[in-house]
Design a protein around this motif. Sequence first.
Motif, PDB file in Angstrom:
ATOM      1  N   ASP A 170       0.860  -1.197   0.000  1.00 49.25           N
ATOM      2  CA  ASP A 170       0.000   0.000   0.000  1.00 49.25           C
ATOM      3  C   ASP A 170       0.891   1.240   0.000  1.00 49.25           C
ATOM      4  O   ASP A 170       1.679   1.430   0.931  1.00 49.25           O
ATOM      5  CB  ASP A 170      -0.903  -0.017   1.238  1.00 49.25           C
ATOM      6  N   ARG A 182      -7.595  -2.559   3.199  1.00 44.00           N
ATOM      7  CA  ARG A 182      -6.486  -2.986   2.350  1.00 44.00           C
ATOM      8  C   ARG A 182      -5.392  -3.683   3.151  1.00 44.00           C
ATOM      9  O   ARG A 182      -4.551  -4.376   2.570  1.00 44.00           O
ATOM     10  CB  ARG A 182      -5.875  -1.766   1.644  1.00 44.00           C
ATOM     11  N   HIS A 234     -10.263   2.470   4.355  1.00 48.20           N
ATOM     12  CA  HIS A 234      -8.920   2.309   3.783  1.00 48.20           C
ATOM     13  C   HIS A 234      -8.187   1.143   4.446  1.00 48.20           C
ATOM     14  O   HIS A 234      -7.427   0.418   3.781  1.00 48.20           O
ATOM     15  CB  HIS A 234      -8.103   3.583   3.950  1.00 48.20           C
TER      16      HIS A 234
END
Length: 494
Positions: A300, A470, A467
Amino acid sequence: MRYRAVRSRDERFDGVFYIGVTSTGIYCRPSCPARTPRRENIRFYRSAAEAQAAGFRACRRCRPDTTPGSPEWNVRADVTARAMRLIGDGLVDRAGVTGLAEQLGYSERQIHRMLVSEVGAGPLRLARSQRAHTARTLLETTDMPVTEVAFASGFASVRQFNDTIRETYAYTPSDLRRRMRRRAVGAGRGPTDAHGAQPATGTIALRLAHRRPADLRRVIDFLSTRAVPGIEETIGDTYRRSMSLPHGPAVVELTPDDGWVRTVLRLADPRDLTAAVARCRRLLDLDADPQAVDAALGADPPLRARVAGMPGVRVPGAADGAELAVRAVIGQQVSVAAARTVAGRLVAAYGKPLDAPVGSVTHTFPSAAVLADVDPAAFPMPGRRQRTLHELTSRLAAGRIRLDIGVDRDEAERELLTVPGIGPWTASYIRMRVLHDPDVFLPTDLGVRHGLAALGLPGDPRAAAAHAQRWRPWRSYALMHVWTAIETKETTKR
């Protein structure tokens, strides 16, 4: 794939599987430095106990019985994983397979069948393998009479002890002790404590292995910042604390080193060695798979630079579930420093003094049963938190809430949330540190919001939680990166 790992001596697979070499009759860790055997001479096993049951003895060079535990048992939350954690803590030695089955809520036959299917050995064989390692540690690091070592290791008889040691190591117990003493004399030294000195009589000095990389000094810093006077202290890189173990109190010292953690255990009862080692490993998250975690989080972009600069981040655990739960309630809505002060007052007022204090570690943390009998009005905190603490400790003491490593994580969190004054943040924090869930995120935490902003991510709890999807199944490790994304002296409720 497994043979390629053996040929490359890949340390990442130590503890994940073991190899038995038919031409020599020994079993090794994948990274054994000896010459790689031919493929047709190798058999693969899921546990040391399975290799021993197949008739292989432990390699004297790579010592496969000292490898880190499989990271699988920390990640998984099913019955097999919970059983492996409880066996690792020594429950079978203390309560037998019957006690293990009662803790898990399954029959003994079901537990046996699941473990044989998953790891190739039942609970008795797994516990026997663990006893052999405990006995070897006591033989090599203490002057206890061999007969006492047998019973301290959990064996029911000296004969069983002798047979198991010979089967596992191809030596008698006395031979093992003589070999270690010869090596110590040849090296011009014996076992040392965390500062390189000879350990005092009654202590056990050993090294706890882990997978690399390992950012363990950051874990020590985390624990040091939250150290409660009377039960914890940090001296340089060494973290010291008291523990309440099944047979009595202990004081442990943990010092990160290159590839292991130098450990000194001062046990009131040597029967607690297995439990003490298991709890130290969980406290520092020593069985984690850092390469799997870093690979996932580093994919990420917002975390990539942090993962590269801080490889091997670990999630601090807890020495005792009830203690951490009490401290989490104390820390609600106050600074870390204030929480330490309040917890220190509880230790001074209700903790049990140690017979032999070590440094400034003078007490064990008060048990839930002791705190449950205290008038809530005596707790040095606001009234609502007094009531929450009283209710929590009462339920813990009565067994209505369990916070041990064999409990179902979802069930434990649901029970915590029924306590008035305990909300999602506190329950999730306990789940992460006590129940070792690698996939916890705290989107409402003030430190998390600041850290997310420093990473260029939205701090709004809903957007942050979205978020963080992820980062699954390693959100607890991502949380450590987020918390350290800003350097600030501002303390938060955690």
